[in-house]
Design a protein around this motif. Structure first.
Motif, PDB file in Angstrom:
ATOM      1  N   GLU A   1       0.834  -1.206   0.000  1.00 35.24           N
ATOM      2  CA  GLU A   1       0.000   0.000   0.000  1.00 35.24           C
ATOM      3  C   GLU A   1       0.863   1.248   0.000  1.00 35.24           C
ATOM      4  N   VAL A   2       1.990   1.193   0.721  1.00 35.87           N
ATOM      5  CA  VAL A   2       2.889   2.347   0.780  1.00 35.87           C
ATOM      6  C   VAL A   2       3.612   2.498  -0.556  1.00 35.87           C
ATOM      7  N   GLU A   3       4.027   1.382  -1.153  1.00 39.09           N
ATOM      8  CA  GLU A   3       4.653   1.438  -2.468  1.00 39.09           C
ATOM      9  C   GLU A   3       3.701   2.092  -3.470  1.00 39.09           C
ATOM     10  N   ASP A   4       2.442   1.681  -3.434  1.00 39.42           N
ATOM     11  CA  ASP A   4       1.450   2.260  -4.343  1.00 39.42           C
ATOM     12  C   ASP A   4       1.292   3.760  -4.103  1.00 39.42           C
ATOM     13  N   ALA A   5       1.310   4.170  -2.845  1.00 37.46           N
ATOM     14  CA  ALA A   5       1.182   5.591  -2.511  1.00 37.46           C
ATOM     15  C   ALA A   5       2.388   6.382  -3.021  1.00 37.46           C
ATOM     16  N   VAL A   6       3.581   5.786  -2.969  1.00 40.83           N
ATOM     17  CA  VAL A   6       4.785   6.449  -3.482  1.00 40.83           C
ATOM     18  C   VAL A   6       4.657   6.650  -4.986  1.00 40.83           C
ATOM     19  N   VAL A   7       4.256   5.603  -5.687  1.00 41.14           N
ATOM     20  CA  VAL A   7       4.104   5.697  -7.142  1.00 41.14           C
ATOM     21  C   VAL A   7       3.056   6.750  -7.498  1.00 41.14           C
ATOM     22  N   ARG A   8       1.944   6.728  -6.791  1.00 38.66           N
ATOM     23  CA  ARG A   8       0.865   7.688  -7.044  1.00 38.66           C
ATOM     24  C   ARG A   8       1.340   9.120  -6.786  1.00 38.66           C
ATOM     25  N   ALA A   9       2.045   9.332  -5.651  1.00 39.13           N
ATOM     26  CA  ALA A   9       2.538  10.670  -5.318  1.00 39.13           C
ATOM     27  C   ALA A   9       3.546  11.149  -6.361  1.00 39.13           C
ATOM     28  N   ARG A  10       4.454  10.254  -6.777  1.00 41.65           N
ATOM     29  CA  ARG A  10       5.450  10.630  -7.796  1.00 41.65           C
ATOM     30  C   ARG A  10       4.756  11.079  -9.080  1.00 41.65           C
ATOM     31  N   ARG A  11       3.754  10.330  -9.507  1.00 40.13           N
ATOM     32  CA  ARG A  11       3.019  10.648 -10.730  1.00 40.13           C
ATOM     33  C   ARG A  11       2.233  11.951 -10.581  1.00 40.13           C
ATOM     34  N   GLU A  12       1.509  12.106  -9.472  1.00 34.89           N
ATOM     35  CA  GLU A  12       0.697  13.309  -9.266  1.00 34.89           C
ATOM     36  C   GLU A  12       1.560  14.564  -9.213  1.00 34.89           C
ATOM     37  N   LEU A  13       2.680  14.485  -8.489  1.00 36.05           N
ATOM     38  CA  LEU A  13       3.564  15.644  -8.397  1.00 36.05           C
ATOM     39  C   LEU A  13       4.120  16.011  -9.772  1.00 36.05           C
ATOM     40  N   ALA A  14       4.529  15.017 -10.535  1.00 38.25           N
ATOM     41  CA  ALA A  14       5.060  15.272 -11.880  1.00 38.25           C
ATOM     42  C   ALA A  14       3.978  15.873 -12.779  1.00 38.25           C
ATOM     43  N   ASN A  15       2.777  15.326 -12.703  1.00 37.52           N
ATOM     44  CA  ASN A  15       1.676  15.838 -13.532  1.00 37.52           C
ATOM     45  C   ASN A  15       1.318  17.272 -13.183  1.00 37.52           C
ATOM     46  N   ASP A  16       1.519  17.646 -11.905  1.00 34.69           N
ATOM     47  CA  ASP A  16       1.233  19.007 -11.457  1.00 34.69           C
ATOM     48  C   ASP A  16       2.378  19.966 -11.767  1.00 34.69           C
ATOM     49  N   GLY A  17       3.488  19.425 -12.298  1.00 42.47           N
ATOM     50  CA  GLY A  17       4.649  20.256 -12.603  1.00 42.47           C
ATOM     51  C   GLY A  17       5.510  20.550 -11.390  1.00 42.47           C
ATOM     52  N   ASP A  18       5.271  19.815 -10.311  1.00 39.81           N
ATOM     53  CA  ASP A  18       6.039  20.002  -9.078  1.00 39.81           C
ATOM     54  C   ASP A  18       7.203  19.023  -9.032  1.00 39.81           C
ATOM     55  N   SER A  19       8.124  19.284  -8.129  1.00 39.79           N
ATOM     56  CA  SER A  19       9.228  18.357  -7.919  1.00 39.79           C
ATOM     57  C   SER A  19       8.663  17.027  -7.440  1.00 39.79           C
ATOM     58  N   ASN A  20       9.132  15.937  -8.027  1.00 40.98           N
ATOM     59  CA  ASN A  20       8.660  14.627  -7.583  1.00 40.98           C
ATOM     60  C   ASN A  20       9.820  13.794  -7.046  1.00 40.98           C
ATOM     61  N   GLY A  21      10.732  14.489  -6.377  1.00 42.09           N
ATOM     62  CA  GLY A  21      11.859  13.821  -5.744  1.00 42.09           C
ATOM     63  C   GLY A  21      11.465  13.249  -4.395  1.00 42.09           C
ATOM     64  N   PRO A  22      12.407  12.591  -3.737  1.00 47.19           N
ATOM     65  CA  PRO A  22      12.103  11.900  -2.487  1.00 47.19           C
ATOM     66  C   PRO A  22      11.627  12.809  -1.354  1.00 47.19           C
ATOM     67  N   PHE A  23      12.140  14.039  -1.274  1.00 48.87           N
ATOM     68  CA  PHE A  23      11.681  14.939  -0.210  1.00 48.87           C
ATOM     69  C   PHE A  23      10.211  15.297  -0.423  1.00 48.87           C
TER      70      PHE A  23
END
Length: 65
Positions: A9-31
């Motif tokens: 579930e956490v892995e899925d949340a990481v993937v989702r957050a990475r994608r959402e941040l990138a789609n929003d034009g925001d930094s999608n790095g680990p921080f």
């Protein structure tokens, strides 16, 4: 079973957050991802190192999903 593996579930949340941040034009790095997960109430938040370098593919690497 890998004892210290990140829950799916956490892995899925990481993937989702990475994608959402990138789609929003925001930094999608680990921080940014760690901050997003914490704001969503996901605990424990994986370390920034685990988010940046999820490990070998056979270990459920979540950066490549």
């Amino acid at each position: 079973m890998i004892v210290n593996a990140t829950p799916g579930e956490v892995e899925d949340a990481v993937v989702r957050a990475r994608r959402e941040l990138a789609n929003d034009g925001d930094s999608n790095g680990p921080f940014s991802i760690a901050d997003r997960l914490a704001a969503q109430g996901i605990t424990p938040v994986p370390s920034r190192a685990a988010i940046a370098h999820p490990g070998p593919p056979w270990a459920g690497a979540f950066a490549t999903r």
